[in-house]
Scaffold this active site. Structure first.
Site, PDB file in Angstrom:
ATOM      1  CD  GLU A   8      -3.280  -0.372   2.087  1.00 35.22           C
ATOM      2  OE1 GLU A   8      -4.391  -0.885   1.960  1.00 35.22           O
ATOM      3  OE2 GLU A   8      -2.971   0.303   3.095  1.00 35.22           O
ATOM      4  CG  HIS A  21       9.555 -29.219  -0.037  1.00 35.56           C
ATOM      5  ND1 HIS A  21      10.204 -30.407  -0.296  1.00 35.56           N
ATOM      6  CD2 HIS A  21      10.227 -28.636   0.986  1.00 35.56           C
ATOM      7  CE1 HIS A  21      11.208 -30.538   0.564  1.00 35.56           C
ATOM      8  NE2 HIS A  21      11.246 -29.473   1.344  1.00 35.56           N
ATOM      9  CE  LYS A  29     -12.346   0.865   1.491  1.00 35.50           C
ATOM     10  NZ  LYS A  29     -11.816   1.892   2.383  1.00 35.50           N
TER      11      LYS A  29
HETATM   12  O1  PA5 Z   1      -3.898   0.916   5.842  1.00 35.73           O
HETATM   13  C1  PA5 Z   1      -5.033   1.303   5.668  1.00 35.73           C
HETATM   14  O2  PA5 Z   1      -5.327   2.503   5.742  1.00 35.73           O
HETATM   15  C2  PA5 Z   1      -6.147   0.343   5.379  1.00 35.73           C
HETATM   16  O3  PA5 Z   1      -5.710  -0.967   5.251  1.00 35.73           O
HETATM   17  C3  PA5 Z   1      -7.158   0.377   6.499  1.00 35.73           C
HETATM   18  O4  PA5 Z   1      -6.522   0.036   7.707  1.00 35.73           O
HETATM   19  C4  PA5 Z   1      -8.335  -0.547   6.237  1.00 35.73           C
HETATM   20  O5  PA5 Z   1      -8.944  -0.224   5.023  1.00 35.73           O
HETATM   21  C5  PA5 Z   1      -9.346  -0.458   7.356  1.00 35.73           C
HETATM   22  O6  PA5 Z   1      -9.755   0.860   7.523  1.00 35.73           O
HETATM   23  P1  PA5 Z   1     -10.533   1.316   8.802  1.00 35.73           P
HETATM   24  O7  PA5 Z   1      -9.645   1.153   9.976  1.00 35.73           O
HETATM   25  O8  PA5 Z   1     -10.891   2.738   8.550  1.00 35.73           O
HETATM   26  O9  PA5 Z   1     -11.755   0.436   8.924  1.00 35.73           O
END
Ligand code: PA5
Length: 443
Positions: free
Chosen positions: A284, A305, A419
């Site tokens: 990310e 393996h 989303k």
């Molecule tokens: O790193 C990030 O920002 C995302 O992976 C969020 O943690 C994830 O989408 C969950 O978001 P939230 O904590 O707002 O539910």
């Protein structure tokens, strides 16, 4: 406390791989320290191991003790950065079979990290006849997966303990000021913990997001923070001998030299979810603007393996980063067998960790000979301090890496695309036009 050995990487790199990057690393370091680079508003994790809210930390410890005292099970609801860090540390420091081990606290189940009905039914079935509590974690308070799971477990708690009783078993970790979960927690009077404004999800494991579930597993979170604080201190020092600088520079040099995949490997099955956490952190942070290493992970020797063949002889796309724990927690001697049918008596009396170490050394050289550069990150052992160190090391090196790559390591604009489509297809008000367009494409 942690070493980054680059000696099996340098043969694949130009001589100046590190020196040529020192000025950029210094700029990246300064941006992280001052929080004035791209995404600087989300660099609260940089000084977190020193500046964390000590009052809240004590409340986390007290809540964990309460849960450990009154619950046979804890359901941790969250996804992505609100899930992976806690699970990674529970598995690495306790066990991937945590719920089957001898414990003096609750079983821990993770929910709300997907949309599988079957997985949901399984967790419901596992906790419904036990005394259980829920830790719902969502910074935004609006993420679909945890929000749906929370509805389900909240209803289950209310059915079991009544509305008032349920409230005392719900712990909400969310934004300090806004979001649906914050509003609900305030209205219902749940005990609340904060995801600091300046800390994004994937950098939040050392906040209440990770610390409450980790403490419920009986981990010494004070020692975890101490390890991270030592790492913060050590890694803030500029220089070519800084292991985070070496790691960030080596992976950037390998990437610019054509390696597009980084494989994180370890010889500990308990490391598997740490690999998942690491993949989110790097994927990310770097994967944007059509750039970035693709982070993958393997568990050795099991995956030697399966994936071992590809790593040895497939396309030369990758390099490996091996996380090595210098000490095992216990020893297992290999027994002598009078029949010696398997021909392994030459190993009799040897410790299993000795065999693992030789497997690691042999694999490293085989992969290097096969054209796969290897970095080795060594930590002393599977203890709180080492893991605190390791977490901070990867976070800090990730911040440096993002800046070396020229991206904002602290946003995740690409996550919104799925989303928006999902909301549209689910019929969320306001998404009507998108829904029609998507349905037309899908029919
Ligand atoms: O790193 C990030 O920002 C995302 O992976 C969020 O943690 C994830 O989408 C969950 O978001 P939230 O904590 O707002 O539910």
């Amino acid at each position: 406390m942690l070493e980054c050995n680059v000696s099996n990487t340098t043969p694949f790199l130009p001589e100046d791989w590190l020196t040529s990057r020192l000025p950029a690393l210094e700029r990246a370091r300064a941006m992280l320290e001052k929080g004035d680079g791209p995404g600087g508003a989300f660099t609260g994790w940089v000084h977190l191991p020193r500046d964390y809210d000590k009052g809240e930390f004590s409340r986390i410890q007290a809540a964990a003790e309460r849960i450990r005292g009154d619950s046979q099970a804890l359901v941790v609801i969250g996804i992505g950065g609100s899930y992976l860090g806690a699970r990674a540390v529970v598995e690495l420091l306790r066990s991937p079979n945590f719920n089957l081990t001898r414990r003096d606290g609750p079983e821990i189940y993770f929910a709300g990290n997907g949309l599988s009905s079957d997985a949901m039914l399984e967790v419901i079935d596992l906790v419904k006849d036990k005394d259980f509590s829920v830790n719902v974690i969502s910074k935004s308070g609006t993420t679909t997966e945890p929000a749906v799971a929370f509805r389900i477990f909240k209803a289950l708690l209310e059915e079991k303990y009544g509305k008032e009783g349920a409230k005392t078993r719900i712990y909400a970790t969310t934004d300090a000021h806004r979001g649906g979960l914050k509003g609900l927690a305030d209205a219902e009077g749940y005990e609340e913990f904060v995801v600091p404004d300046a800390v994004g999800g994937r950098y939040s494991v050392l906040t209440a997001v990770g610390l409450l579930p980790i403490a419920c597993a009986g981990v010494d979170i004070g020692a975890l923070m101490e390890g991270a604080a030592q790492a913060m201190e050590a890694l803030s020092r500029p220089g070519a001998d800084n292991p985070a600088w070496q790691y960030a520079a080596a992976r950037h040099a390998l990437y610019t030299g054509g390696r597009k995949v980084e494989i994180l490997a370890a010889y500990e099955p308990s490391f598997r979810f740490f690999g998942e956490w690491w993949k989110q952190l790097y994927g990310e942070s770097e994967g944007k603007e059509h750039k970035g290493l693709f982070p993958a992970s393997v568990e050795f020797t099991a995956d030697l393996h399966s994936m071992g063949q590809y790593i040895q002889e497939g396309e030369r796309l990758m390099f490996e980063t091996v996380v090595r724990f210098a000490r095992s927690r216990g020893s297992v001697a290999i027994p002598h067998d009078p029949d010696n049918v398997d021909g392994l008596n030459f190993l009799a009396g040897k410790d299993l960790s000795f065999v693992a170490e030789q497997a690691m050394r042999g694999t490293l050289l085989a992969h290097v000979d096969g054209g796969v550069p290897n970095l080795v990150v060594t930590v002393p052992g599977r203890c709180e301090k080492s893991v605190g160190w390791l977490i901070y090391f990867f976070e800090y090196a990730c911040g440096l890496s993002g800046y070396l790559l020229g991206v904002n390591p602290f946003d995740q604009p690409g996550v919104e695309a799925y989303k928006n489509n999902m909301y549209a297809l689910l019929g969320k008000p306001g998404y009507e036009e998108r829904r029609a367009a998507l349905e037309a494409r899908l029919s």
